[in-house]
Write an enzyme that holds these catalytic residues in place. Structure first.
Site, PDB file in Angstrom:
ATOM      1  N   ARG A   1       0.803  -1.224   0.000  1.00 22.98           N
ATOM      2  CA  ARG A   1       0.000   0.000   0.000  1.00 22.98           C
ATOM      3  C   ARG A   1       0.840   1.280   0.000  1.00 22.98           C
ATOM      4  O   ARG A   1       0.525   2.228  -0.728  1.00 22.98           O
ATOM      5  CB  ARG A   1      -0.881  -0.021   1.247  1.00 22.98           C
ATOM      6  CG  ARG A   1      -1.976   1.014   1.281  1.00 22.98           C
ATOM      7  CD  ARG A   1      -2.624   1.046   2.673  1.00 22.98           C
ATOM      8  NE  ARG A   1      -2.992  -0.266   3.137  1.00 22.98           N
ATOM      9  CZ  ARG A   1      -4.173  -0.852   2.912  1.00 22.98           C
ATOM     10  NH1 ARG A   1      -5.086  -0.207   2.235  1.00 22.98           N
ATOM     11  NH2 ARG A   1      -4.414  -2.071   3.372  1.00 22.98           N
TER      12      ARG A   1
ATOM     13  N   ARG B   1     -13.061  -2.536  -1.729  1.00 20.67           N
ATOM     14  CA  ARG B   1     -12.635  -2.171  -0.361  1.00 20.67           C
ATOM     15  C   ARG B   1     -13.747  -1.560   0.494  1.00 20.67           C
ATOM     16  O   ARG B   1     -13.882  -1.929   1.658  1.00 20.67           O
ATOM     17  CB  ARG B   1     -11.402  -1.258  -0.396  1.00 20.67           C
ATOM     18  CG  ARG B   1     -10.155  -1.944  -0.972  1.00 20.67           C
ATOM     19  CD  ARG B   1      -8.894  -1.111  -0.793  1.00 20.67           C
ATOM     20  NE  ARG B   1      -8.467  -1.116   0.584  1.00 20.67           N
ATOM     21  CZ  ARG B   1      -8.606  -0.115   1.428  1.00 20.67           C
ATOM     22  NH1 ARG B   1      -9.116   1.021   1.034  1.00 20.67           N
ATOM     23  NH2 ARG B   1      -8.223  -0.241   2.666  1.00 20.67           N
TER      24      ARG B   1
ATOM     25  N   CYS C   1     -26.398  -5.644  -7.774  1.00 21.32           N
ATOM     26  CA  CYS C   1     -27.511  -6.008  -6.896  1.00 21.32           C
ATOM     27  C   CYS C   1     -27.032  -6.485  -5.541  1.00 21.32           C
ATOM     28  O   CYS C   1     -27.145  -7.672  -5.202  1.00 21.32           O
ATOM     29  CB  CYS C   1     -28.344  -7.109  -7.541  1.00 21.32           C
ATOM     30  SG  CYS C   1     -28.714  -6.748  -9.236  1.00 21.32           S
ATOM     31  N   GLU C   2     -26.407  -5.582  -4.808  1.00 21.99           N
ATOM     32  CA  GLU C   2     -25.965  -5.850  -3.441  1.00 21.99           C
ATOM     33  C   GLU C   2     -26.101  -4.528  -2.696  1.00 21.99           C
ATOM     34  O   GLU C   2     -25.667  -3.492  -3.201  1.00 21.99           O
ATOM     35  CB  GLU C   2     -24.470  -6.252  -3.397  1.00 21.99           C
ATOM     36  CG  GLU C   2     -24.089  -7.491  -4.145  1.00 21.99           C
ATOM     37  CD  GLU C   2     -24.364  -8.780  -3.388  1.00 21.99           C
ATOM     38  OE1 GLU C   2     -24.683  -8.740  -2.184  1.00 21.99           O
ATOM     39  OE2 GLU C   2     -24.275  -9.842  -4.041  1.00 21.99           O
TER      40      GLU C   2
END
Ligand SMILES: *Cc1c(COP(=O)(O)O)cnc(C)c1O
Length: 404
Positions: A271, A307, A338-339
């Site tokens: 990162r 994330r 669709c979540e």
């Protein structure tokens, strides 16, 4: 990234030009930011010149890895696929370390064949398996053992790895036993003690604590490790309020540690090298008004950037065009999947948006594209590298035919 005449640019390229020529959603990276991150990282720890092994899992784009390799970095890999990718990018096998709790026999055999620097083992069973394969191949294999120092990294629980309830590494007692075991082996050469306590760590104190624990164990076992691999996990600033890790203090703690224990230090940063180099450029498809908030429906979704859905991570969002007044509505930025968790952020006082507007979701260089999927049979985004005024396609956009 900066605004010039109220229009957002990456280096010297306007985001409107990128959208027009390459479409959206697009992952767009800045070469100069990448270069700065690597040089700064090296500078921070210059006094003991560590081996810096870029954590491939944070970004697996082969062209980015090639750029990173040019600065002399090695790689930290966690699968045969990542090892192959690192080699394909031209990284010297003598600068590659292999981590992970579940390396299969095939993966171990592959790593041995490629003569990488270290296989960092995480259990007695794994060491047995490495020894078995090394014996068959009549090889001596360099390994590390990953210690679980039982240190709370004070980061999100989903990305903490150094506590005793986590699956990673072995505890102090087992570590001591395994050192004895390795000393007796004819096919294993124990060269490294490795740790990695978690990710997005913003406080240097967990690192200090970890070093104290390492120091204690080393005093006890009196074994000379050629390498101490401290893992990665250095946190970056995702919004204006959280500070990034204080490298100076971490550096001081390591220098103190090295006075007593002379080993070559390895880092495995992901990162902190690549996180702030990339944005996800996306377009507003619809604006759907409801009583309490306005849904800003984007053409990117959790399949592009998971994330927020996976960790509740917050990514800064910027409009391409900065000249309208702020909206008094609450904006919820969502994808078309669709979540219910397919949303990026809920913001107050964002500047007024219109359909077809471009926006940038920031700091997605790490664990962005590498965690993307084809959920809902959605093709993966294009990846572009900006260098000054130049735009380079570093991975083509998938098309639907690829997915059939
Ligand atoms: C994920 C991981 C890293 C990289 O972590 P960052 O937070 O991206 O720096 C390094 N080492 C190991 C073993 C990892 O699992």
């Amino acid at each position: 990234m900066r605004y010039i005449n109220n229009k957002l640019r990456i280096e010297n390229v306007g985001l409107d030009k990128i959208a027009k020529n390459y479409g959206t959603p697009s992952y767009v990276y800045s070469y100069s930011q990448l270069k700065k991150n690597i040089i700064d990282f090296e500078k921070n720890f210059k006094s003991f010149s560590p081996l810096i092994c870029f954590a491939i899992k944070s970004n697996t784009n082969v062209n980015l890895i090639k750029e990173i390799k040019k600065f002399g970095l090695g790689a930290d890999v966690v699968s045969a696929g990542e090892l192959m990718m690192a080699l394909k990018a031209g990284i010297n096998p003598k600068k590659i370390v292999f981590s992970g709790v579940g390396k299969t026999s095939k993966e171990i055999a592959y790593a041995i064949e490629k003569k990488i620097l270290l296989i960092n083992a995480e259990s007695h069973s794994e060491i047995n398996e490495i020894e078995r394969i090394a014996k068959i191949k009549k090889k001596k294999v360099n390994i590390g053992i990953r210690l679980n120092p039982n240190t709370d990294a004070k980061t999100l629980s989903q990305i903490s790895t150094g506590k005793k309830e986590n699956k990673f590494g072995v505890n102090g007692k087992t570590f001591v036993e395994l050192v004895k075991f390795c000393k007796k082996s004819n096919n294993i050469v124990l060269k490294c003690l490795s740790v990695h306590i978690g990710s997005q760590i913003l406080d240097h104190k967990p690192y200090e604590k970890m070093l104290n624990i390492l120091s204690k164990i080393l005093n006890k076992i009196k074994y000379n490790f050629e390498y101490i691999d401290l893992g990665g996990g250095m946190g970056i600033s995702y919004n204006n309020s959280d500070n990034k890790l204080n490298f100076e203090k971490y550096n001081i703690a390591i220098k103190k540690f090295l006075k007593k224990h002379q080993s070559k230090i390895i880092f495995e940063p992901g990162r902190s090298i690549i996180g702030n180099t990339g944005i996800l450029l996306t377009k507003v498809v619809y604006i759907k008004n409801s009583e309490r908030k306005n849904f800003i429906v984007l053409d990117s979704a959790m399949n592009d950037l998971i994330r927020p859905a996976l960790y509740g991570a917050k990514h800064k969002i910027l409009p391409f065009l900065k000249k309208r007044k702020n909206s008094n509505k609450i904006y919820e930025f969502v994808g078309p999947i669709c979540e219910t968790t397919d949303k990026f952020s809920t913001l107050k006082k964002f500047q007024e948006l219109k359909e077809k507007d471009l926006i940038a979701i920031c700091d997605v260089g790490a664990y962005g594209m590498s965690l993307s999927s084809n959920y809902n049979v959605r093709p993966k985004a294009i990846e572009l590298l900006i260098k000054g005024t130049k735009i380079r396609v570093i991975r083509k956009r998938q098309n639907l035919k690829d997915l059939m």
